[in-house]
Scaffold this active site. Structure first.
Site, PDB file in Angstrom:
ATOM      1  N   SER A  72       0.846  -1.198   0.000  1.00  0.00           N
ATOM      2  CA  SER A  72       0.000   0.000   0.000  1.00  0.00           C
ATOM      3  C   SER A  72       0.874   1.238   0.000  1.00  0.00           C
ATOM      4  O   SER A  72       2.003   1.208   0.496  1.00  0.00           O
ATOM      5  CB  SER A  72      -0.883   0.015   1.241  1.00  0.00           C
ATOM      6  OG  SER A  72      -1.478   1.286   1.400  1.00  0.00           O
ATOM      7  N   TYR A 121      -1.159  -0.197  10.575  1.00  0.00           N
ATOM      8  CA  TYR A 121      -1.445  -0.734   9.250  1.00  0.00           C
ATOM      9  C   TYR A 121      -0.324  -0.347   8.280  1.00  0.00           C
ATOM     10  O   TYR A 121       0.224  -1.186   7.558  1.00  0.00           O
ATOM     11  CB  TYR A 121      -2.794  -0.210   8.751  1.00  0.00           C
ATOM     12  CG  TYR A 121      -3.087  -0.580   7.313  1.00  0.00           C
ATOM     13  CD1 TYR A 121      -3.547  -1.849   6.992  1.00  0.00           C
ATOM     14  CD2 TYR A 121      -2.886   0.335   6.273  1.00  0.00           C
ATOM     15  CE1 TYR A 121      -3.809  -2.202   5.678  1.00  0.00           C
ATOM     16  CE2 TYR A 121      -3.139  -0.009   4.963  1.00  0.00           C
ATOM     17  CZ  TYR A 121      -3.601  -1.278   4.664  1.00  0.00           C
ATOM     18  OH  TYR A 121      -3.841  -1.610   3.362  1.00  0.00           O
TER      19      TYR A 121
END
Lengths: 443, 244
Positions: free
Chosen positions: B137, B150
């Site tokens: 990501s 995250y």
């Protein structure tokens, strides 16, 4: 929480669109399902600010597709654009195409959408063979012509108020070639245009008329009748190019200032469009997406209307008393100082089985009106008074401003629809901003 | 291409699998929910015409990895491409409030992901190479206030994938590291969308292009490469003030 609205962006409401691949789980806590938000008004908006609607667009899997019979079953969020992509490759097409392919199967059933072929094919719902519905009670149920037919009829065109549509099974239409043979005909005034459209509908499966309402006087309502049919095997190639004219290659990047889309600019566009088509009418083969979805190539075209948005008034007017009812309707619009920037006329065939389904025999007229507050409301009220008197009705998927008393007067089938709702959802847990506005649901 | 996909029942993975099915790639889907696997396999068989295999594999349970890979190998006669797009996601507030939840996310997104990729790496190298597609990501590219745990797992995964690519490409193992920007999927539902947010279908098309060309890193939508270039160059003092 985000701002939710329909395609016309009137009204806008704070709400939560909950998304999930598992539609049954996703809609459990929601009072309404929402597809791609292409209904123009408040049909897919929560019943009050802050309420949850279940977005269906991630539930878009095909569950079965029989290439021999053309029967396709898919989750409710499956888009018409995807359907066309998958089906055309096997020689099938959607039996009914609305004006955009950015709609979900669930939305097409809920609004019981119609297309340019309504006079021969009826609504989309007429081709639906079964639905999986999640009722207000949370129970999931298979409905169809043989199973709970009354609930099935209420759901086709029921604006999502009878249950959350989870799956749709539809019978597609077989075509020899995926190309449209198109022919156009210009008409210098409204009566000629209406007559030409009605004549065309006797021999063509797809007909529609584009109308110029910016030109005043004798030429008011001049326009172009567009006729189409699927090509025969000897007329066209068996495949389409990879890229479609409906692919979103252009976008309106931001809200345009209110003065851009105004009578002067649209009048200019209409005059050019009319002259171009009179000078050189289209004739021959056309990509089906250019025929069915001419506006899809321009992403977010609703921004053309600026921040205030727009409303559409689409009604169907019976023609038993004569075709001039349409002329009188547009004259009323002009008298009231209204300006429609896009006007479309269609021929409607017999009424379908959907209890709130829009079409009935007559002519359908759709006006795109920029939102200008109270004066637009007054205009819609005046147009609705005309529709009531003419024995017509309005299309819920487009509506934002109609009043409950006008709708009730146009809709003798409403008590039947209410009775079905009472049976399956006595507490009226399923509701929308539209049902609060028009069907008397508690806000 | 004979590809195994974990995480293709939803999101970008679903779009990617459709593109692959449509062009005739042989596919096996891995996932933890057998009903979702069956539905996705049926869907892919409409986009392509080949039968799509499925096998159960839960990223939170490494003990099942070998069996799942065996099943995929058996169905495909030895796969040559592996796509990992499954991951766990939670908002920072949720992670801060619940240590167990936080530990689970770290395990799934980093420890278990690496364990699975290691198992795949060994298999592919043993048969002369292949392609490993790893969804990380942009949240792992630069620490920002909301990226938190995250983002840290994704930074770790990106680091691992890059290192693997440096080391193994010469031996025939291509690693394609995918860094999606903000994409409208189930994972981002309810989050405020920034400008340049993408849709799964075009993002998947770009990822497939990267797989076919063996690009070591791909940002999707492409504009996120520039955005992250800019974000990476911002001074820390400014990052302390920004809330994005």
């Amino acid at each position: 929480m985000t701002q939710l609205s329909g395609w016309g962006r009137v009204p806008t409401l704070e709400g939560l669109e909950q998304l999930g691949e598992d539609l049954a789980a996703n809609c459990r806590a929601a009072s309404l399902s929402r597809g791609l938000g292409r209904a123009y008004g408040d049909a897919a908006l929560p019943w009050k600010a802050g309420a949850v609607v279940a977005g269906t667009r991630l539930g878009d899997r095909v569950l079965a597709f029989d290439r021999a019979t053309g029967v396709l079953r898919a989750e409710a969020g499956f888009r018409l654009a995807q359907l066309e992509h998958v089906a055309r490759a096997a020689g099938w097409v959607s039996p009914v195409s609305p004006g955009t392919r950015q709609v979900t199967l669930g939305g097409m059933v809920a609004a019981d959408v119609h297309g340019k072929n309504h006079h021969v094919a009826g609504c989309f719902g007429a081709h639906v063979r079964g639905l999986r519905l999640q009722l207000a009670s949370g129970e999931a149920l298979e409905v169809g012509p043989e199973r709970e037919p009354e609930l099935f009829d209420a759901t086709r065109g029921g604006m999502g108020l009878t249950g959350h549509i989870l799956e749709v099974e539809v019978a597609l239409a077989r075509v020899a070639r995926p190309w449209i043979v198109v022919e156009e005909e210009c008409a210098p005034d409204m009566p000629t245009l209406v007559a030409a459209l009605r004549a065309a509908s006797r021999s063509w499966p797809y007909t529609v008329a584009w109308v110029d309402l910016l030109r005043r006087g004798a030429a008011l309502g001049r326009g172009v009748v567009i006729k189409g049919r699927w090509a025969e095997a000897h007329e066209a190639a068996p495949t389409l190019p990879r890229r479609s004219p409906a692919d979103e290659r252009l976008a309106v990047p931001c809200d345009l200032p209110g003065w851009v889309l105004a009578p002067w600019s649209v009048g200019l566009f209409d005059a050019l469009y009319y002259r171009l088509h009179r000078w050189r009418p289209r004739r021959g083969l056309l990509h089906p997406d250019a025929f069915f979805y001419p506006l899809d190539g321009l992403r977010a075209w609703n921004r053309l209307y600026g921040r205030r948005g727009f409303v559409q008034h689409q009604c169907v007017l019976p023609v038993d008393q004569g075709d001039d009812v349409v002329t009188r309707y547009v004259e009323l619009l002009v008298q009231r100082g209204g300006t429609s920037f896009l006007t479309v006329l269609k021929d409607c065939g017999p009424e379908g089985r959907g209890l709130l389904s829009f079409p009935r025999p007559g002519l359908s007229v759709a006006l795109d009106l920029p939102m200008r507050g109270a004066s637009t409301q007054a205009l819609i009220d005046a147009l609705n008074a005309f529709v009531r008197q003419a024995g017509g009705r309005i299309y819920l998927a487009k509506d934002a401003l109609t009043r409950a008393e006008d709708f009730a007067a146009m809709e003798p089938r409403l008590p039947h629809f209410d009775a079905v709702r009472r049976r399956w959802d006595p507490q009226r847990r399923l509701r929308s901003a539209l049902s609060v506005r028009l069907l008397g649901d508690a806000a | 291409m004979k590809a195994v996909l974990l995480g293709a029942t939803r999101g970008i993975g679903r779009s990617l699998a459709r593109l692959m099915a449509e062009r005739g790639d042989a596919l096996v889907l891995l996932g933890r929910d057998e009903d979702a696997l069956a539905r996705s396999a049926a869907d892919l068989q409409v986009y392509g015409e080949r039968r799509v295999g499925t096998a159960r594999c839960d990223l939170s349970d490494p003990s099942g990895f070998a069996a799942a890979l065996d099943a995929a190998d058996a169905a495909l006669g030895g796969f040559d491409t592996f796509v990992l797009s499954a991951a766990d996601f939670a908002r920072p507030a949720e992670l801060e409030a619940d240590d167990d939840r936080c530990a689970r996310l770290i395990a799934v997104n980093f420890g278990n992901s690496v364990a699975l990729l290691e198992a795949v790496r060994r298999r592919l190298l043993a048969r002369g190479g292949g392609t490993l597609v790893v969804f990380s990501s942009v949240a792992g590219d630069r620490a920002r206030k909301p990226t938190g745990v995250y983002g840290a797992t994704k930074a770790g995964l990106s680091h691992y994938a890059e290192s693997l690519d440096l080391r193994e490409r010469a031996r025939g193992l291509r690693v394609v590291l995918v860094k999606p920007g903000f994409v409208h999927t189930n994972m981002t539902a309810g989050l405020p969308a920034p400008p340049f947010a993408g849709q799964p279908d075009p993002v998947a098309a770009r990822v497939l292009k990267a797989i076919d060309h063996g690009w070591p890193v791909v940002h999707a939508p492409a504009v996120w490469r520039l955005i992250m270039l800019a974000v990476r160059s911002l001074p820390r003092a400014l990052m302390r003030r920004l809330e994005f």
